[in-house]
Write a protein that holds these residues in place. Structure first.
Motif, PDB file in Angstrom:
ATOM      1  N   GLN A  76       2.672   1.150   1.422  1.00 32.95           N
ATOM      2  CA  GLN A  76       2.136   2.076   2.413  1.00 32.95           C
ATOM      3  C   GLN A  76       2.281   3.530   1.956  1.00 32.95           C
ATOM      4  O   GLN A  76       1.425   4.367   2.246  1.00 32.95           O
ATOM      5  N   VAL A  77       3.360   3.818   1.218  1.00 33.54           N
ATOM      6  CA  VAL A  77       3.545   5.178   0.721  1.00 33.54           C
ATOM      7  C   VAL A  77       2.452   5.529  -0.295  1.00 33.54           C
ATOM      8  O   VAL A  77       1.928   6.645  -0.289  1.00 33.54           O
ATOM      9  N   VAL A  78       2.092   4.587  -1.157  1.00 32.76           N
ATOM     10  CA  VAL A  78       1.010   4.799  -2.119  1.00 32.76           C
ATOM     11  C   VAL A  78      -0.290   5.132  -1.383  1.00 32.76           C
ATOM     12  O   VAL A  78      -0.995   6.103  -1.722  1.00 32.76           O
ATOM     13  N   VAL A  79      -0.614   4.348  -0.369  1.00 34.57           N
ATOM     14  CA  VAL A  79      -1.846   4.561   0.393  1.00 34.57           C
ATOM     15  C   VAL A  79      -1.807   5.906   1.109  1.00 34.57           C
ATOM     16  O   VAL A  79      -2.783   6.665   1.106  1.00 34.57           O
ATOM     17  N   LEU A  80      -0.674   6.224   1.711  1.00 29.44           N
ATOM     18  CA  LEU A  80      -0.533   7.486   2.441  1.00 29.44           C
ATOM     19  C   LEU A  80      -0.704   8.679   1.502  1.00 29.44           C
ATOM     20  O   LEU A  80      -1.417   9.643   1.828  1.00 29.44           O
TER      21      LEU A  80
END
Length: 331
Positions: A76-80
């Motif tokens: 999720q951090v990558v996507v964010l």
């Protein structure tokens, strides 16, 4: 976890909105330049048709969700961080009035953040080269060539006809071609936001497979339409008046060629840049008249922006991920 996914959805939709007003210029620039439609009418028309186009799923959303980085390795951090990088690049280029590509800003942000997360091995290079790099290079060239050929054909058709005939006929035809561009823009560009939100939902365990939920489709369609309806007048000025002088017949040729290429790319699952397509097509119709009819410094400035977008947004995405990691953000 809940906070992270809420942020991904909100920022994904914010990117969709900035994409709408950033790329409104691509949809309405020619129809405004020829004065076939007033700016407000053109933007409202584009907003409605962007919404309709966005509700029609093509392969672009799936390419973003599963075709560029390993979905199982994306967090999720990558996507964010990818979305943050794309929004930052959109706002920067909108502020200075450069018609760069929202599509490649998002892709660059995703690749940069994924690279910073797990290295080069997490990037699906076959998909990046086949679905992004090759179309990025050849699609505006195809748009240029097709617009050039259509325009030459129309000059041949009009050469023995009164000038007023061409003006009257193509004023009506251009409304239809502008609608076609708006529809194809929604079909291709809104899919990118759908894909990145879906990737975030899958990374967070909210989806068992990275398939696009209906609520994501509808939310992105609505926000894309609203973003387009709000307009991006700085970029409209660049696209509509700075490349070449456009009459209704040139506007029709540019819009017809651009929309054909965008629609074809959409059904092939290629996230192409509508900015590149319209700019290439406008340059093509100008060149069909005369090479001196084109202000070549404007396309040169755009080419520089396009070259910088993928690595520039990628760098922002990577830095955003490293900062989040240093701050102990997990997810």
């Amino acid at each position: 976890m809940e906070v992270m996914i809420v942020l991904i959805v909100i920022l994904g939709l914010l990117f969709d909105y900035t994409n709408g007003f950033h790329d409104a210029a691509n949809v309405v620039s020619t129809v405004i330049a020829t004065r076939v439609l007033a700016p407000v009418s053109a933007i409202v028309m584009a907003g409605v048709l962007n919404f309709i186009g966005a509700t029609q799923i093509s392969g672009v959303a799936q390419t973003i969700a599963t075709g560029l980085v390993e979905a199982s390795n994306a967090t999720q951090v990558v996507v964010l961080c990818a979305v943050i990088a794309a929004i930052a690049w959109n706002l920067l280029t909108w502020y200075v009035g450069i018609p760069s590509s929202s599509s490649y800003a998002l892709i660059g942000g995703l690749l940069g953040a994924a690279w910073a997360h797990q290295g080069i091995q997490t990037i699906l290079w076959r998909g990046v080269i086949g679905k992004v790099i090759i179309p990025m290079v050849i699609s505006p060239l195809i748009g240029f060539a097709l617009a050039f050929l259509i325009m030459k054909g129309l000059y041949f058709y009009l050469r023995h006809r009164h000038e007023k005939h061409g003006q009257d006929v193509f004023r009506h035809l251009q409304i239809g071609s502008a609608c076609f561009v708006a529809l194809s823009h929604g079909l291709n560009d809104a899919q990118k936001s759908m894909g990145i939100i879906t990737l975030g939902l899958f990374a967070g365990g909210y989806l068992s497979t990275p398939t696009i939920p209906l609520w994501v489709i509808m939310a992105c369609a609505v926000v894309m339409g609203l973003g387009t309806a709000s307009g991006g007048f700085k970029i409209i000025k660049t696209m509509a008046f700075s490349i070449t002088k456009i009459e209704p017949v040139q506007g029709f040729a540019a819009e017809a060629s651009a929309s054909c290429v965008i629609l074809t790319a959409s059904f092939l699952g290629m996230p192409v840049s509508s900015t590149q397509m319209i700019a290439g097509s406008i340059t093509g119709v100008g060149t069909a008249k005369s090479t001196r009819a084109v202000q070549w410094q404007v396309p040169q400035k755009m080419v520089l922006a396009w070259i910088l977008t993928l690595p520039g947004a990628g760098l922002v995405g990577a830095l955003a991920y490293l900062l989040a990691n240093a701050l102990g953000v997990r997810g």
